[in-house]
Design an enzyme around this catalytic site. Sequence first.
Site, short mmCIF file in Angstrom:
data_model
loop_
_atom_site.label_atom_id
_atom_site.label_comp_id
_atom_site.label_asym_id
_atom_site.label_seq_id
_atom_site.Cartn_x
_atom_site.Cartn_y
_atom_site.Cartn_z
N GLU B 55 20.27 38.11 30.69
CA GLU B 55 21.25 37.11 31.12
C GLU B 55 21.37 37.18 32.63
O GLU B 55 21.59 38.26 33.18
CB GLU B 55 22.63 37.42 30.53
CG GLU B 55 22.78 37.21 29.04
CD GLU B 55 24.19 37.58 28.60
OE1 GLU B 55 25.15 37.31 29.33
OE2 GLU B 55 24.32 38.17 27.52
N ASP B 66 35.92 36.34 33.57
CA ASP B 66 35.39 37.65 33.93
C ASP B 66 36.45 38.62 34.40
O ASP B 66 37.40 38.25 35.10
CB ASP B 66 34.33 37.49 35.04
CG ASP B 66 33.00 37.00 34.47
OD1 ASP B 66 32.50 37.65 33.54
OD2 ASP B 66 32.50 35.97 34.94
#
Lengths: 402, 267
Positions: B55, B66
Site C-alpha cells: 500500500e 489517520d
Amino acid sequence: MFPTPDVRGRFGRFGGRYVPETLIPALDELAAAFDEATADEAFQARLDETLRTFVGRPSLLTLAENLTERSGGARIWLKREDLNHTGAHKINNTVGQVLLAKRMGKTRIIAETGAGQHGVATATACARFDLPCVVYMGEEDVRRQSLNVFRMRLLGAEVRPVASGTRTLKDATNEAIRDWVTNVHDTFYVIGSVVGPDPYPRIVRDLQSVIGFETMDQLEERTGRRVPDAVVACVGGGSNAIGIFAPFAYLPEGERPRLIGVEAAGRGLDSGAHAAPVAVGKTGVLHGAFMHLLSDEDGQITPAHSVSAGLDYPGVGPEHSYLFESGRAEYVSVTDREALDAFGLLSRTEGIVPALESSHAIAYATELASTMPRDAELVVNLSGRGDKDVSEVQRLLDEEAA
Amino acid sequence: MTGPARGQARVRAAFDAARRDDRAAFLPYLTGGWPDREAFLRHARTLLRHADLLEVGLPFSDPLGDGPTIQRSSEEALRAGVRTAHVLDQVRELRSETDTPIVIMTYANPIVCYAHGGERGFVRDLAAAGADGAILPDLPPEEAGDLIEASREHDLATVFLAAPTSTEARMRTVTEASRGFVYAVSVTGVTGMRDAASDAVPDLVRRLRATSDLPVVVGFGVGNAATASPVAAVADGVAVGSAVIRRIAEGGDLEALAAEIAGACRR
C-alpha cells in the site's frame, strides 16, 4: 422545513457524506433522531423555552438610523445576534444539538473551535444541560485566544490543543472527527457551522433559521413587509448567513430578496491570503462534504487568512455553494482593512461594537445601502459582539500607527 | 486475458497464492515520497521482499482517518514538496522491478481535485503507472460513482472499508462496490498501533464472509507478531501501516519488522 438537501444529503451537487465508514451508521442515527425531535412538540417546546429564557431570544431588530443617514439610501436594520447569551449566534445551534444529544442518550459532547466562540457556546450548553464536554482547538488558536480557553475551562469543559497541520480550526475539526470515529458509541459531535457530512449542514441550518424567521416577523411588525429588499451576512463556514438566508432563499423568484454573503478577502483576493473560497471558485471535499474550498492543484488544502478568526476557514458550507450556483444568493468579499474600518464605524455611529466577522457584513451593507432607494429595507445579520476583538483591533491599530 | 495479470486480477492472484501457502497475505503501508524519494524506494524494496501487496499512501493535508504516526509522515512528505505526480512516478519505478500488486491509499480531495481530469483522470494515470487499485478511507461507495466506473474500465481494484459499526446492509453496499478485496477496520478509531488485537475482528470477518467471497483484509491497530497472529488466523490479509512508519521514523530495522509480521501471517 426547507426543500434541501435531497435524500443523499446533497444541495444540488454539493454536500454528501465523505467520511470513514465507521461514522455512516452514526450519521444515519443522528439524522433519524433529529427528524424525530423536529416532529416532537415536547422537544420543540423545550428548545423554544431554552432559547427564550436562557439564550435571550427573540434577539432585537434595531434600525441603524445614523448609519442609514450616512449611507443616504436603504434603511439599514441590524439583526442583533450580538445580544444573545455568550455574545453571538453560535448558541442557537449548540443548545439545540446538546438537547438532541441528551434525547439520544449520548453521555459525552465533543466540539471543534477556531477562535473559541463555538467552543464557549458548546461549553455553555453542556454546563446548562450537565454533560461533559471536550473542545478541540488548534495550538495556534489556543495561544491567540487564551481568554476564550479560560472561559471554556471555567464552564467546565476540557480544552485539548491540536498540534497537527496548521494548528488552527481545520486541524481542530480533523481531530474532533478522529475522536468521534473512536468514541462514536457514546459521543455526540456538536459541529459549529453549516459544514461537515450530511445531516450536519441541515441540522445547523434548521437550528439557526430562527434568526431569519424572527427577522420576518419583526420586520413585518415595524414596516408592514415580511420580506426586505436585501439581506447581508458574513460567511466563514456560513452558519449565521444560512440562519438568516434560509427562510428567504427558497421563496419564488420575484418574491425573494437579494441575499448577499460576504466572504473574507483578507489582505486581498490576489494576495492569496484570504478566506473566500466561493470567490475563487474551486470545489472539492473537506470535512465530509463537497463544497467550495481553498486547495492547491494537487488537492492539498491551503491555509485561509482573515483578520477575523471566525471567518478564517478554507471551506464554505455546501448549501452556500448551492445557493451561489443556483443564483439564489450572491457572494462578495471584503478585506481586513474594510472590515476594520466598519468595526470602528458601527461603534462610533450606532454605539454597537460588532464582532470582526460581522464587521465584514457591515462594510458591504453600508456600501450597498447607498446604491438603493430610501424606501428600500436592508437587513444585516449582526452575528456577534466585538468585545472579544477589541484587544486584537487595538494591537492592529497600534501597529499601523507605529 | 493475455499476458501477466494486472489490476484487480493481480490483486486476487496474490490472495490466491497466499491461501495456497496457508497464510494470510501481508500488506504493509508506506507514505509515498517519505522520508525522501530514495529512502522511500529503498524501504519499498525491503518490504516487497516480504509483502504480498504494497500500500502506497498519497499524502493529504487533512488525513482525518489517520492517527498521529501516519499524520506526521504525511505532513513531513508534503513539507518536503511531495506531489501527486512524484508518487505516481515512484509507483512506476517500483512496477518496473516487481510483480507484487501495489494499491494507492489516499483521501477524496486529492483525486476529486486531480488536475488531469479529476477521479477519472486519476484512475487512468494510476493504471498507467502500474498501480492496481485504490483505497479511500473517506470515500464511501455512495460518493464514489466516478471512481468505481473508471476503475471498472481500467480493471483496477476498488477497496472499500467496513467497520465494527457497519450494519448488514452497509456490508452489502461496501462489498458490492469492492473489487480485489474488502478492508475491515478492526476498531472504531483511526490508524495506529494498539497493544492487543481487537476482540471485534473474528465477528467482523465472519459477517463479511457471510456477505461476499472477496478476500477480507484487516487493518488498523496491527503492528507486531502478537497482534498479527490472531488476525491472520481468521482473515485473508493483514494490513500494517503505523508500525512500519514508526520503525522507519525511529531508524529501526525495517527488514526485521517485515519478517516478523510476514512470519506471523503463517497459520
